[in-house]
Design an enzyme around this catalytic site. Structure first.
Site, short mmCIF file in Angstrom:
data_model
loop_
_atom_site.label_atom_id
_atom_site.label_comp_id
_atom_site.label_asym_id
_atom_site.label_seq_id
_atom_site.Cartn_x
_atom_site.Cartn_y
_atom_site.Cartn_z
N SER A 289 -1.27 -0.80 -0.33
CA SER A 289 0.19 -0.73 -0.25
C SER A 289 0.69 -0.77 1.18
CB SER A 289 0.68 0.55 -0.94
OG SER A 289 0.25 0.60 -2.28
N HIS A 347 3.33 3.74 3.37
CA HIS A 347 4.34 2.69 3.14
C HIS A 347 5.27 2.55 4.33
CE1 HIS A 347 3.99 2.79 -1.55
NE2 HIS A 347 2.83 2.60 -0.94
#
Length: 404
Positions: A289, A347
């Site tokens: 991610s 993230h």
């Protein structure tokens, strides 16, 4: 008098046997208070010492002795757990991961520059060889040779070659970005299969999950980028990578994209380490991610007016700039409120790295690779069989770069 000696001897023997039986029973019987951690009952003086005239040891009363034992056990240890409000700090353990992040990022971009040089040199050599063959008229002779070779093959060999030709045609029909994404997806699929092997569980947890509390902290920063434990998580990440792969590779080139992708995985994990250590939430994480967020942020920063949509809601569309703002805001809220559904720190780290690289990093890092390429070219020229400098070895390979 003989019967009296036997009687006294018999009574003493029976008394000693009964006392020893009682002592053995009291020695091996566990009382409920001892199992539950209550205070032990005061030990009674042994009867056989009193019968034989042995003086008993003097000491404090049973109640005072028990209180002394309890008071000694009640002293708190200095190395006990900290209070709930004070999270443990392990900032000293992040020095090696920090140095690994800097070293790996520099090596990734250096290797990408050399790889681009070698790729361009190979293309120039191939083009020269083809032009020389056409000039000498060897193309027709090669066609005749391959035609005769094909006629000598069996039917099974021809079927295998046709299948390989079909795969090669499909591979050639893909863009460079899709080819790079296909290779990354294949590596992630292999790692996902390894998670399903019971004998490899301990190895996978050690090297393919990133945790600042683990003894192995540097290598998992890279390997966890290719690790997914569930098929849904991997499918979601790889779908986003496949969607933006053509745009990011046309923007950066395949060598520079590979360096950015690998560096983004390590940098996002380092940001996750910092947040976990500062908050005391030392739990493992894995997934691509962070690197995917770097790709998404780079494309959205370069093309903020591009229209994006949701696969399940095709009627809903929004600009890339607004999508990036919404994703960053959601991850920031998750980091502040302590959500643990995703690694929001990773993230955010990946998104910020993508924005920074398109705005400033390309100019600071990639465009200053010329001295390294010249040094590599000099080293190759001095090697046996080395040739002169191919044209444009320090260029971008004909690909447009981000605005400076």
């Amino acid at each position: 008098m003989a019967w009296r000696g036997y009687f006294v001897k018999w009574t003493k023997t029976e008394c000693i046997n009964s006392v020893s039986t009682v002592s053995r029973g009291s020695r091996f019987t566990l009382h409920p208070q001892q199992r539950c951690g209550f205070r032990k009952e005061a030990r009674k003086p042994e009867t056989w010492k009193r019968d034989r005239g042995i003086p008993e040891e003097t000491g404090p009363p049973p109640s005072e002795a028990a209180d002394a034992v309890v008071s000694r056990k009640a002293v708190p240890l200095k190395s006990g757990p900290p209070p709930p409000g004070a999270a443990p700090r392990h900032t000293g353990k992040l020095f090696k991961p920090f140095m690994f992040t800097i070293g790996f990022t520099g090596c990734s971009f250096g290797a990408a520059a050399i790889l681009q040089y070698e790729s361009l040199k190979s293309r120039v050599k191939t083009a020269k060889d083809e032009a020389e063959q056409e000039k000498n008229g060897k193309a027709s002779q090669n066609m005749t040779y391959w035609h005769n070779w094909w006629n000598q093959l069996t039917d099974f060999q021809k079927q295998v070659i046709l299948l390989m030709s079909f795969v090669d045609d499909f591979w050639s029909s893909l863009t460079e970005g899709q080819q790079m994404a296909t290779g990354i997806i294949a590596v992630n699929a292999v790692v996902l299969c390894c998670w399903r092997i019971p004998s490899m569980q301990r190895f996978m947890v050690k090297y393919f999950t990133a945790n600042p509390a683990s003894k192995t902290r540097c290598l998992p920063m890279l390997l966890s980028t290719f690790s997914h434990y569930s098929i849904i998580h991997m499918a979601a990440n790889m779908y986003v990578l496949w969607t933006f792969s053509s745009s990011i590779v046309s923007l950066l080139g395949k060598e520079q994209f590979l360096a950015v992708y690998l560096s983004a995985g390590v940098i996002s994990t380092m940001v996750s380490y910092l947040c976990k250590t500062s908050t005391g939430r030392l739990h493992p994480s894995l997934g691509a991610s962070g690197a995917i967020m770097t790709v998404l942020a780079a494309v959205c920063t370069k093309m903020p007016e591009a229209k994006l949509g949701i696969i399940l809601l095709p009627m809903v569309s929004f600009t890339a700039g607004n999508a990036l703002k919404a994703i960053v805001a959601m991850d920031a809220a998750g980091l502040i409120m302590g959500w643990r559904l995703f690694d929001h720190a990773a993230h955010l780290g990946g998104a910020l790295f993508g924005v920074w690289y398109v705005a400033y990093g390309h100019k600071l890092m990639w465009r200053k690779r010329e001295p390294l390429v010249k040094a590599w070219h000099s080293l190759r020229s001095q090697a046996p069989g080395g040739r002169g400098r191919p044209g444009g070895s320090g260029g971008d390979g004909g690909r447009p770069g981000p605005p400076t």
